[in-house]
Write an enzyme that holds these catalytic residues in place. Sequence first.
Site, PDB file in Angstrom:
ATOM      1  N   HIS A 166     -23.772 -30.820  17.376  1.00 42.89           N
ATOM      2  CA  HIS A 166     -22.526 -30.992  16.632  1.00 42.89           C
ATOM      3  C   HIS A 166     -21.427 -31.590  17.509  1.00 42.89           C
ATOM      4  O   HIS A 166     -20.745 -32.503  17.095  1.00 42.89           O
ATOM      5  CB  HIS A 166     -22.037 -29.675  16.034  1.00 42.89           C
TER       6      HIS A 166
ATOM      7  N   GLU B 225     -15.852 -36.559  16.265  1.00 47.08           N
ATOM      8  CA  GLU B 225     -15.964 -35.703  17.447  1.00 47.08           C
ATOM      9  C   GLU B 225     -15.230 -36.283  18.645  1.00 47.08           C
ATOM     10  O   GLU B 225     -14.575 -35.555  19.401  1.00 47.08           O
ATOM     11  CB  GLU B 225     -17.435 -35.451  17.788  1.00 47.08           C
TER      12      GLU B 225
ATOM     13  N   HIS C  16     -11.979 -34.275  19.864  1.00 46.80           N
ATOM     14  CA  HIS C  16     -12.198 -33.557  21.120  1.00 46.80           C
ATOM     15  C   HIS C  16     -12.176 -34.456  22.357  1.00 46.80           C
ATOM     16  O   HIS C  16     -11.616 -34.082  23.390  1.00 46.80           O
ATOM     17  CB  HIS C  16     -13.530 -32.810  21.053  1.00 46.80           C
TER      18      HIS C  16
END
EC number: 4.6.1.19
Length: 411
Positions: A91, A149, A153
Site C-alpha cells: 500500500h 502515495e 507521503h
Amino acid sequence: MLSLLLTVLTANAVSIPDAFNPQNALKGLKDFTENWTNEVKKCPADIPFTCTNDTVISDSCCFEYPGGVLLQTQFWDYYPAVGPDDMFTLHGLWPDRCDGQYDQFCDPSREIHSAKSILESFGETELLNKMSRVWKNFNGNDESLWVHEFNKHGTCMTTIKESCYSADTKPNQNIVDFYKKSVELFEGLPTYEWLAANGIVPSNEQTYTKQQIEDTLRARFGQPVFIKCNRYQAIQEVWYFHHLRGSIVDGFYQPIAALLESQCPENGIKFIPKKGFAPPKPTHTDPSSPVPTGKVLHGYLKPENQPGCVISNGKWYSSGTCAKFTLSKAEFGGYNIKSSKGYCKIGTEGFLLCGAGVSPMQFAYDREKGLVTFGGKNKWSADKVPQRFTQIPISPGYDGPITFHLKLVSQ
C-alpha cells in the site's frame, strides 16, 4: 570541463585563486564525489537513528525529520479481490512523526501527475512490472494509487528532496527512488509467506487468534507489528514500523514495535480467500462500521464543549449560523470534507481551510464518537475562543492554548 570544475568548487565553497591550480580543482572534485553515492548524498555512518537523538540534527538530507517513523503498509483485499492469491499487496511507505502523528501532502510543488511516465523515462521497466503486480488499487487504477502515495507521503520525506541530489542528477530521480525503496522494503517483508509457514492460511472455515497472528509476524520481523481487521472480523492490513539511520534511499531501516494497538478481536479472526467471497447481508446497523463507498454524512462541525461552530471557510465562529458540511469516503481511505464553499484541507500555515479550488485531503472520522481528526491528531486547537463577529483559525493538534475535540453534529 572548466564549467564542471567551477560547479564543483562552488558547491564545496572552495575559492578560485588568481592563478588557477589544477591540484586544488582535483581536490575539490574528490571532496565532492566522496560526499555523493549513486547521485544521492552519502551520509555519515555515525548519524543516530531517527527519534533517538537528544539534539537537533541539522542535515535534513541525512536525517528524516519530522517523519522519523517509517511504516511499510500492506493490505489483504479480497472484496474485490486484488493482487495475487498468495500475497498481501503493497500500500505505501509512510513517514510518521515520533509520537505517531503524521503530515500529509507537505509540498504541492513536489507533487506529480504520472508515476508511469516518470519511471518509463528512466527505463524502469522491471520496476514498473513489479509495481503492476504487487502495488494494487482496489478500483483497478493502480497508477492513481502510486501517484497518491507519493503526493501524500513522499512529499513529506526530507531526505529525498531534489536538493539532496547532485547537481547533474536527472530530474525526478528522487521520485524513482521513492518507488524503488517502497518495493524493496515490501519484498523483504513477505507477510503471506510468514503466516503460511506457521499454518495461518486463507480459509472460509478456519479462524485464528490475534496472538497467533501477532506472534508469527513478530518472530519474523523482530518486533510487534500492527494488524487491522475489518467489520467482518477478517484481517485486512499489516503495518511494519521502523526507525531510520541515514536517508530514505540507502539508510538502514531498524524494526521497532508498532506505535498502535492492533485493531482485531482476540479470537475468531478470519483470513478470507481472495476468491469466492460474498458479504453477508446486514441484519442491523453498526455505528462503528465504515460508511459505504458513495455515501455521505451531513452535519455541523462544532468544537466540543465550546461555543459556536465552524463556518464554511473553515474558521471557528460564535455569532452566526453554523455551516453545513458533508463527509464522504475518500478514494484511498478516510474522508473528504466539503462545505458550501468547496473542499477542505489543512493549509500551508497549519489551519483548516475550505474553499473553491481546494484539493481535498483525507480526514479521519470516528462514527461511534462523532469526532473528526487529522493526521493522527485526536484534538484540535486555537489561540482563543471567538468573541462576537471574530473568526478564529483552528488547527489539528495541541499547538494552541485552547484545545477541543471537533464533532460532527447531525443537522
